[in-house]
Design a protein around this motif. Sequence first.
Motif, PDB file in Angstrom:
ATOM      1  N   GLN A 168       0.817  -1.215   0.000  1.00  0.00           N
ATOM      2  CA  GLN A 168       0.000   0.000   0.000  1.00  0.00           C
ATOM      3  C   GLN A 168       0.846   1.258   0.000  1.00  0.00           C
ATOM      4  N   CYS A 186       6.108   9.138   3.370  1.00  0.00           N
ATOM      5  CA  CYS A 186       7.523   8.793   3.284  1.00  0.00           C
ATOM      6  C   CYS A 186       8.147   8.783   4.676  1.00  0.00           C
ATOM      7  N   GLU A 223      16.900   5.147   0.508  1.00  0.00           N
ATOM      8  CA  GLU A 223      16.515   4.311   1.648  1.00  0.00           C
ATOM      9  C   GLU A 223      15.004   4.079   1.680  1.00  0.00           C
ATOM     10  N   ASP A 262      14.294   1.456  -0.781  1.00  0.00           N
ATOM     11  CA  ASP A 262      14.704   0.162  -0.225  1.00  0.00           C
ATOM     12  C   ASP A 262      13.685  -0.333   0.809  1.00  0.00           C
ATOM     13  N   MET A 263      13.100   0.610   1.559  1.00  0.00           N
ATOM     14  CA  MET A 263      12.061   0.209   2.526  1.00  0.00           C
ATOM     15  C   MET A 263      10.881  -0.426   1.799  1.00  0.00           C
ATOM     16  N   ALA A 296      11.001  -2.259  -0.627  1.00  0.00           N
ATOM     17  CA  ALA A 296      11.368  -3.625  -0.982  1.00  0.00           C
ATOM     18  C   ALA A 296      11.746  -4.435   0.258  1.00  0.00           C
ATOM     19  N   ARG A 347       7.985   3.809  -4.094  1.00  0.00           N
ATOM     20  CA  ARG A 347       8.305   2.876  -3.019  1.00  0.00           C
ATOM     21  C   ARG A 347       7.356   1.674  -3.023  1.00  0.00           C
TER      22      ARG A 347
END
Lengths: 331, 239
Positions: B81, B88, B96, B99-100, B102, B150
């Motif tokens: 979601q 963010c 970063e 990356d979060m 993932a 993201r």
Amino acid sequence: MNFDFLFNNFAELTVTGLAFGAIYALIALGYTMVYGVLQLINFAHSEVFMYGTFAALWTTMLLVGDTDVSTLRGIGVLLCSLVAAMAMSATIALLLERFAYRPLLKRNAPRLIALISAIGASFVLAELMGLRDRVAAWFGLDDNLSEYVSGARINRSMPSVLENKQLFPIGDYQVTSVDVLVIVSAIAMMVALDQFVRRSKMGRGIRATAQDPETAALMGVNATRAVQMTFLLGGLMAGAAAFLYMLKIETTKFDVGFLLGVKAFTAAVLGGIGNLRGALVGGLILGVAENWGSALFGSEWRDVVAFVLLVVILLFRPTGILGESLGKARA
Amino acid sequence: MLLEVEGLCVNYGHIEAIRDITFGVEEGSITTLIGANGAGKTTTLKTISGLRKVREGRILFEGKDITHLPPYERVLLGLSQSPEGRGCFPGMTVRENLDMGAYVRKDARSKAYAQDLERVFHLFPRLEERVSQTAGTMSGGEQQMLAIGRALMAKPRLILLDEPSMGLAPKFIQQIFSIIGEINEQGTTVLLVEQNAAQALKRADTAHILETGEIVRSGTGAELAGDDSVRAAYLGGDV
Ligand SMILES: Nc1ncnc2c1ncn2[C@@H]1O[C@H](COP(=O)(O)OP(=O)(O)OP(=O)(O)O)[C@@H](O)[C@H]1O
Ligand SMILES: [Mg+2]
């Protein structure tokens, strides 16, 4: 004000202040991380530290007894005490999380309620240690363990394992091996923690949870695990602090956590609560300032100096020296 | 059906935020929920992701009952979601944050990962320019792009988007919706919550209208977009 005393002993006051400050800083990390993630003051963190000192004490007693030990054996004993202290403190920290906080936070209890729970847990833990002779008696172990549980309410000293060598002079102070060991290993632990939180995946999960727990959950961070990990890391650091404290001070008592905990918490706030590097800065400044202050005004003013310093710094920088929280800091 | 929501009721204290909501999301489709402020759209998405407690009803994902699974386990199943507003992590860099997104993937060093990152940068060149900027210092629109990028990094089966066009300039809104179409064509099922009903209905295979916590109308995007009462209420009279 005794300026002569301060100037004549400046090197010694500064070096021992840094050593103390490093210990404050290690304990402060636990307060600051838990605060960063849960906005909760883990009041019982002082007891996490205190149990670590006893783990170090008991391990050393067990392994050394009354005999002298060789240097090599001595180093082995110290390493075992360090591991025992870290394991003990981490265990206490995890137990606190599991039984004193998680049930409350699961039900969305206000932070104030969790703080009361923390204060209660702190007393229970301290008194369990202070009444350890009776606790042992419940289990019929008081005879076997008398060496460890006797004198439950007084200072107990650690057998000395290694000679505290004088290494090199700074000014007219001979820096000792304990000074160096305490300062170097405390800073090494903190660098390791900082790198872990900055670079590892788990560290990123912890920071994400600190910044925005709901969004972190949406990314797939297991919130319970992140919180547990936070307590675990804080506990490990407190255990290392406990070991270093026993190297430097060599005695402990069931209520040793209280003042140290308050000082470490002060260091955390001084540096900027929630900020890992702030804990280091706050701890070192506090340790040195206390030493200088007690040289100037007399040692009975030591704790007063610490708190006056806190108030003055917060007047000018309300969020602490480095400000920012674990969440917002890029750390 | 990839996602089935059956008779969902969620309360905030004594207030019923959503009541007896039932709908499904077909695999491969774009489904949209539209409705006025406070209708319960965000609550519905949060509940599907596991952030809100279900008082009554069930949620099935690929036929599996996930009603009581913790949020992170739903992410592992392929449900991601992008939350409403600036979701963010303000203290982390753009990289970063991506990356979060993932976080549940285990292939951070693989080629596929690098390609996905590439794809996000291709969709949002601004993010590539700013990879090491702290997200909290970016503009609202940039943060919105980051939140969408993201969510894509998770490579989800179903992506929940809560008002992805919020706070974006008109020109960029158009672009966001075409990106959503693109994501969908590449095989990701989309559940979209929007205030921008015109755009959402244009893209959606299926649409549901929420009013004060209940679904009052359902149909294909085109059907609802062509309906007079819907136009009057949600599309400002003309499209
Ligand atoms: N945390 C909360 N506590 C209490 N009430 C809440 C909470 N979150 C939402 N509500 C209420 O639940 C109802 C539905 O809110 P929700 O956020 O789901 O609306 P929405 O459809 O997403 O609106 P918007 O278009 O403005 O984002 C509203 O009446 C809102 O006031
Ligand atoms: Mg909303």
